[in-house]
Design a protein around this motif. Structure first.
Motif, PDB file in Angstrom:
ATOM      1  N   HIS A  31      -8.797 -69.110 -49.770  1.00  0.00           N
ATOM      2  CA  HIS A  31      -7.689 -70.012 -49.545  1.00  0.00           C
ATOM      3  C   HIS A  31      -6.500 -69.358 -48.841  1.00  0.00           C
TER       4      HIS A  31
ATOM      5  N   PHE B 223       6.408 -68.781 -54.569  1.00  0.00           N
ATOM      6  CA  PHE B 223       5.437 -69.121 -53.527  1.00  0.00           C
ATOM      7  C   PHE B 223       6.223 -69.822 -52.415  1.00  0.00           C
ATOM      8  N   LYS B 224       6.972 -69.016 -51.657  1.00  0.00           N
ATOM      9  CA  LYS B 224       7.971 -69.605 -50.762  1.00  0.00           C
ATOM     10  C   LYS B 224       8.027 -68.945 -49.387  1.00  0.00           C
ATOM     11  N   ILE B 225       8.515 -69.708 -48.426  1.00  0.00           N
ATOM     12  CA  ILE B 225       8.974 -69.124 -47.168  1.00  0.00           C
ATOM     13  C   ILE B 225      10.485 -69.012 -47.307  1.00  0.00           C
ATOM     14  N   ASN B 226      10.988 -67.802 -47.295  1.00  0.00           N
ATOM     15  CA  ASN B 226      12.426 -67.633 -47.504  1.00  0.00           C
ATOM     16  C   ASN B 226      13.228 -67.789 -46.223  1.00  0.00           C
TER      17      ASN B 226
ATOM     18  N   CYS C 104      -4.933 -77.819 -46.173  1.00  0.00           N
ATOM     19  CA  CYS C 104      -4.519 -77.655 -47.557  1.00  0.00           C
ATOM     20  C   CYS C 104      -4.240 -76.192 -47.868  1.00  0.00           C
ATOM     21  N   VAL C 105      -3.131 -75.986 -48.520  1.00  0.00           N
ATOM     22  CA  VAL C 105      -2.674 -74.635 -48.803  1.00  0.00           C
ATOM     23  C   VAL C 105      -3.656 -73.863 -49.672  1.00  0.00           C
ATOM     24  N   THR C 106      -4.320 -74.569 -50.547  1.00  0.00           N
ATOM     25  CA  THR C 106      -5.071 -73.870 -51.571  1.00  0.00           C
ATOM     26  C   THR C 106      -6.542 -73.700 -51.252  1.00  0.00           C
TER      27      THR C 106
ATOM     28  N   GLU D 206       1.927 -81.682 -45.144  1.00  0.00           N
ATOM     29  CA  GLU D 206       2.317 -81.527 -43.752  1.00  0.00           C
ATOM     30  C   GLU D 206       3.617 -80.785 -43.606  1.00  0.00           C
ATOM     31  N   HIS D 207       4.280 -80.645 -44.710  1.00  0.00           N
ATOM     32  CA  HIS D 207       5.543 -79.920 -44.715  1.00  0.00           C
ATOM     33  C   HIS D 207       6.524 -80.418 -43.681  1.00  0.00           C
TER      34      HIS D 207
ATOM     35  N   HIS E  52       9.682 -80.750 -43.494  1.00  0.00           N
ATOM     36  CA  HIS E  52      10.922 -80.482 -44.197  1.00  0.00           C
ATOM     37  C   HIS E  52      12.055 -81.241 -43.540  1.00  0.00           C
TER      38      HIS E  52
ATOM     39  N   LEU F  55      15.122 -70.941 -45.073  1.00  0.00           N
ATOM     40  CA  LEU F  55      14.334 -72.087 -45.514  1.00  0.00           C
ATOM     41  C   LEU F  55      14.384 -72.250 -47.021  1.00  0.00           C
ATOM     42  N   GLU F  56      14.093 -71.157 -47.722  1.00  0.00           N
ATOM     43  CA  GLU F  56      14.037 -71.203 -49.185  1.00  0.00           C
ATOM     44  C   GLU F  56      13.205 -72.405 -49.636  1.00  0.00           C
ATOM     45  N   LYS F  57      12.101 -72.602 -49.012  1.00  0.00           N
ATOM     46  CA  LYS F  57      11.298 -73.775 -49.348  1.00  0.00           C
ATOM     47  C   LYS F  57      10.008 -73.365 -50.039  1.00  0.00           C
ATOM     48  N   GLU F  58       9.726 -74.059 -51.117  1.00  0.00           N
ATOM     49  CA  GLU F  58       8.427 -73.891 -51.751  1.00  0.00           C
ATOM     50  C   GLU F  58       7.369 -74.306 -50.734  1.00  0.00           C
ATOM     51  N   ILE F  59       6.274 -73.590 -50.709  1.00  0.00           N
ATOM     52  CA  ILE F  59       5.219 -73.960 -49.767  1.00  0.00           C
ATOM     53  C   ILE F  59       4.656 -75.335 -50.141  1.00  0.00           C
TER      54      ILE F  59
ATOM     55  N   MET G 242      -2.463 -76.332 -58.992  1.00  0.00           N
ATOM     56  CA  MET G 242      -1.249 -76.122 -58.198  1.00  0.00           C
ATOM     57  C   MET G 242      -0.561 -77.415 -57.796  1.00  0.00           C
TER      58      MET G 242
END
Lengths: 114, 286
Positions: A2, A104-107, B2-4, B33-34, B36, B76-80, B197
């Motif tokens: 994955h 689990f992030k893009i910072n 899919c991320v996983t 699809e993110h 953001h 970004l500080e975004k959760e994937i 997840m």
């Protein structure tokens, strides 16, 4: 595997930040906790191949890997978590709140138009 | 993608099928699809320390302020899985408003999720209004089994995907229109890894394990047990024929997640189901 999918997802997210066709990502900062279930070695292994021809080709990758850390809910002791199911190293209680390791992030992205 | 798990929504059609009315709706409902929607807070760390006067007048007609930068940083500080989490919260709000108690049933394939659902619905449908979302890669077999009990059911076929996500649930719920003060059972794709997840917006997550599996499953797949509130141990009617230590299983599971509530049941003989039924009855009163 994955990890390939994760890289693909990161590429897609990065592409959304690109507003000019001249732009590309110089640097990307990821935060992937040690308890997140992601194998960094596999991620690194696949990175170069997967990012070829994308906005992330040749980008410098920095991965912060926060260690697993928990706070015991019984004795308040903060301890290192190797596995998600480790119990308190002081009082052996399994009740805890995980304070780091699940990230689990893009910072951050550093984007250049040169 | 899919991320996983590597399932690719671009060439993978998710199908939402109303088996009560045999009407299929095909759509790409993968949510990873993110897109953001954050505002770019460009910090413009342009380090023009030399003072040459920019006489070039490149006129970007879009009103982004990146006229002078050479590099920009985007925090970004975004959760994937940010988008999935947002939609899950919306689902949860919908369930709350309608007093729908939703349960996300997760397990490995073959633990008896569908059999447990069939038995539960057959035994309780006089007292409780149920609706069901079935998740499988292919076929409407599970939904057909539930539809035979005459309760509303939607089948989601995830194609190559190995889990349900909050966007699929949001779309399926619109189709299903579950009644107020009811229980919504969501049977996830049989998989002990990826579904852990993805928050669907459920009120509670129940992991089902059968006694024909290993006692150490909770520590082999800790994320699933860590993220669940309920652990249903199924097929206990087989215990006399197996070398299976149920206490050992529970100890492993409690080590991973000491908050787990256990139900030891046999969906086949009905043994132990009273506790599970009491829990369900109480869940919609509260």
């Amino acid at each position: 595997m994955h990890e390939l999918s994760i890289v693909t997802s990161i590429i897609k997210t990065s592409e959304k930040e690109i507003v000019d066709k001249d732009e590309r990502v110089l640097e990307i900062f990821l935060e992937i906790g040690k308890l997140s279930g992601i194998e960094i070695a596999s991620l690194n292994f696949i990175w170069e191949l997967a990012t070829k021809g994308t906005v992330l080709q040749d980008s410098k990758v920095t991965i912060a890997q926060p260690e697993g850390k928990a706070k015991c809910l019984d004795c308040d002791f903060e301890y290192h978590l190797e596995k998600i199911y480790d119990s308190c190293t002081k009082c052996n209680s399994p009740f805890k709140s995980i304070i780091s390791g699940k990230e689990f992030k893009i910072n951050k992205l550093v984007i250049s138009n040169r | 993608m899919c991320v996983t798990c590597g399932c690719n929504p671009d060439d993978n059609q998710v199908k939402i099928i109303d088996v009560n009315n045999k009407k299929a709706q095909t759509s790409h409902v993968h949510s990873h699809e993110h897109n953001h929607g954050h505002e770019h807070e460009h910090e413009h760390t342009h380090d023009h320390e030399h003072t040459h006067d920019h006489e070039h007048t490149h006129d970007h007609d879009h009103d982004h302020v990146h006229l002078h930068y050479e590099t920009k940083e985007i925090d970004l500080e975004k959760e994937i899985l940010h988008k999935n989490d947002l939609l899950a919260e919306r689902n949860r709000g919908y369930f709350d408003a309608k007093n729908i108690f939703s349960i996300n049933l997760v397990s490995s394939p073959g633990s008896g999720k569908t059999s447990l659902l069939e038995r539960t619905i057959a035994d309780l449908k006089k007292d409780i209004v149920f609706s069901v979302i079935e998740g499988d890669q292919q076929t409407t077999n599970d939904a057909d089994r539930i539809a035979a009990l005459e309760v509303p059911v939607i089948q989601i076929n995830t194609g190559k995907g190995c889990h349900l996500d909050s966007d699929m649930i949001s779309k399926a719920v619109k189709e299903l229109a579950p009644a107020d003060h009811s229980i919504l059972m969501i049977e996830n794709v049989g998989n002990l890894v990826c579904p852990s997840m993805f928050d669907l917006g459920e009120n509670t997550r129940a992991v089902i394990i059968s006694v024909t599996e290993g006692e150490d499953k909770p520590i082999k797949y800790p994320d699933m047990f860590y993220g669940s509130q309920i652990c249903i141990i199924n097929k206990i009617d087989l215990l006399p024929y197996l070398k299976f230590d149920i206490e050992k299983l529970k100890n492993y599971a409690k080590q991973v997640n000491p908050h787990l509530t256990f139900f030891e049941v046999s969906a086949y003989t009905g043994e132990g189901l009273e506790g599970w039924y009491d829990f369900l009855k109480k869940s919609i009163i509260n």
